[in-house]
Design a protein around this motif. Structure first.
Motif, short mmCIF file in Angstrom:
data_model
loop_
_atom_site.label_atom_id
_atom_site.label_comp_id
_atom_site.label_asym_id
_atom_site.label_seq_id
_atom_site.Cartn_x
_atom_site.Cartn_y
_atom_site.Cartn_z
N TYR A 1 31.04 24.36 55.39
CA TYR A 1 31.66 24.06 54.10
C TYR A 1 32.72 22.99 54.32
O TYR A 1 33.34 22.91 55.37
CB TYR A 1 32.32 25.31 53.51
N GLN B 1 36.27 21.24 52.49
CA GLN B 1 37.33 21.42 51.49
C GLN B 1 38.16 20.15 51.44
O GLN B 1 38.94 19.86 52.36
CB GLN B 1 38.20 22.63 51.87
N LEU C 1 36.06 24.99 48.05
CA LEU C 1 35.08 24.80 49.11
C LEU C 1 33.74 24.36 48.54
O LEU C 1 33.29 24.88 47.53
CB LEU C 1 34.88 26.11 49.87
N GLU D 1 38.99 19.12 55.35
CA GLU D 1 38.94 20.24 56.28
C GLU D 1 37.53 20.83 56.23
O GLU D 1 36.96 21.03 55.15
CB GLU D 1 39.97 21.31 55.93
N PHE E 1 34.85 23.87 57.46
CA PHE E 1 34.78 25.27 57.88
C PHE E 1 33.35 25.64 58.25
O PHE E 1 32.42 25.40 57.48
CB PHE E 1 35.24 26.20 56.75
N PHE F 1 34.35 33.18 58.13
CA PHE F 1 34.70 31.78 58.35
C PHE F 1 35.43 31.59 59.66
O PHE F 1 36.14 32.48 60.14
CB PHE F 1 35.61 31.28 57.22
N GLY F 2 35.30 30.38 60.21
CA GLY F 2 36.18 29.96 61.28
C GLY F 2 37.52 29.51 60.70
O GLY F 2 37.72 29.53 59.48
N GLN F 3 38.42 29.08 61.57
CA GLN F 3 39.76 28.74 61.13
C GLN F 3 39.86 27.33 60.56
O GLN F 3 40.92 26.96 60.05
CB GLN F 3 40.75 28.90 62.28
N GLY G 1 46.69 27.56 56.68
CA GLY G 1 46.23 27.19 58.01
C GLY G 1 45.10 28.03 58.56
O GLY G 1 44.74 27.90 59.73
N GLN G 2 44.55 28.92 57.73
CA GLN G 2 43.47 29.80 58.17
C GLN G 2 42.20 29.58 57.36
O GLN G 2 42.23 28.97 56.29
CB GLN G 2 43.91 31.27 58.02
N GLY G 3 41.10 30.09 57.87
CA GLY G 3 39.89 30.09 57.09
C GLY G 3 39.90 31.23 56.09
O GLY G 3 40.65 32.19 56.24
N PRO G 4 39.10 31.14 55.05
CA PRO G 4 39.03 32.23 54.07
C PRO G 4 38.56 33.53 54.72
O PRO G 4 37.71 33.52 55.60
CB PRO G 4 37.99 31.73 53.05
N GLN G 5 39.13 34.65 54.24
CA GLN G 5 38.72 35.97 54.70
C GLN G 5 38.11 36.74 53.54
O GLN G 5 38.70 36.80 52.46
CB GLN G 5 39.92 36.75 55.23
N LEU H 1 40.40 32.81 46.53
CA LEU H 1 39.20 32.10 46.10
C LEU H 1 38.16 33.06 45.56
O LEU H 1 37.92 34.12 46.13
CB LEU H 1 38.60 31.33 47.28
N PHE I 1 32.20 27.97 44.83
CA PHE I 1 33.59 28.39 44.89
C PHE I 1 34.40 27.78 43.75
O PHE I 1 34.19 26.62 43.36
CB PHE I 1 34.22 27.95 46.21
N GLY I 2 35.35 28.55 43.25
CA GLY I 2 36.36 28.02 42.37
C GLY I 2 37.45 27.34 43.19
O GLY I 2 37.44 27.38 44.42
#
Lengths: 118, 110
Positions: free
Chosen positions: A36, A38, A44, A88, A90, A108-110, B40-44, B90, B101-102
């Protein structure tokens, strides 16, 4: 449980240079694989996905990724980047056995911030 | 433009309060998933709803709850807000073939 590791948090590159964004995953069962993108202040967007079949998948804007089962990798590549590719990126996985709804249950990865310089 | 709209776009709350975030899915999509993306992180993955029933949950406590309505719009509710709940939330809807995704709701907990 599955996990995704993106090996580079930031990748700076000059315009028209090639780029590779690395992604490794861990799972005890078969998975679907996704990239993905962003863009700043946007949601995304799916860039490309591997579900089955040919291990090399391509996007409409020149990116490609290759599924390597033995190395559990799904690296993203582009032979020549543009300023507009700055975003970015992902990498994500979902469980392939869960059917269509698995597309929404992503790990997802970071993320890797790709910055393309003129 | 994905056809998935979220409201509000930004929200500020204080610790201990409750919040409701809303998502309007793309027409015809019967599945909605919610994600939390910390800075700074990916979506969870928080949870998914399929035809108004919860269909999978990530590693989030019960104070995170949701609803999906007959028109397939959805809500995410968070009770007893904590500072660590500050994140971009999200929503993503799908027709079991593609996921959209929104743009998210930015929640700040002070």
């Amino acid at each position: 449980a599955q996990s995704v590791t993106q090996l580079d948090s930031q990748v700076p590159v000059f315009e028209e240079a090639p780029v590779e964004l690395r992604c490794n995953y861990s799972s005890s069962v078969s998975v679907y694989l996704f990239w993905y993108v962003q863009y700043p202040n946007q949601g995304l967007q799916l860039l490309l996905k591997y579900l089955s079949g040919s291990t090399l998948v391509e996007s409409i804007n020149g990116f490609e990724a290759e599924f390597n089962k033995s190395q559990t990798s799904f690296h993203l590549r582009k032979p020549s980047v543009h300023i507009s590719d700055t975003a970015e990126y992902f990498c994500a996985v979902s469980l392939s056995w869960a059917g269509g709804t698995s597309y929404g249950k992503l790990t997802f990865g970071q993320g890797t911030i790709l910055t393309v310089h003129p | 433009e994905t056809g998935v709209t979220q409201s509000p776009t930004h929200l500020i709350k204080t610790r201990g309060q409750q919040v409701t975030l809303r998502c309007s899915s793309q027409s015809g999509h019967n599945t909605v998933s919610w994600y939390q993306q910390a800075l700074g992180q990916g979506p969870q993955f928080i949870f998914q709803y399929y035809r108004e029933e919860e269909n999978g949950r990530g590693n989030f406590p019960p104070r995170f709850s949701g609803l999906q309505f007959p028109n397939y719009s959805s809500e995410l509710n968070v009770n007893a807000l904590e500072l660590d709940d500050s994140a971009l939330y999200l929503c993503a809807s799908s027709d079991n073939e593609k996921l959209f995704f929104g743009s998210g709701t930015q929640l700040s907990v002070l």
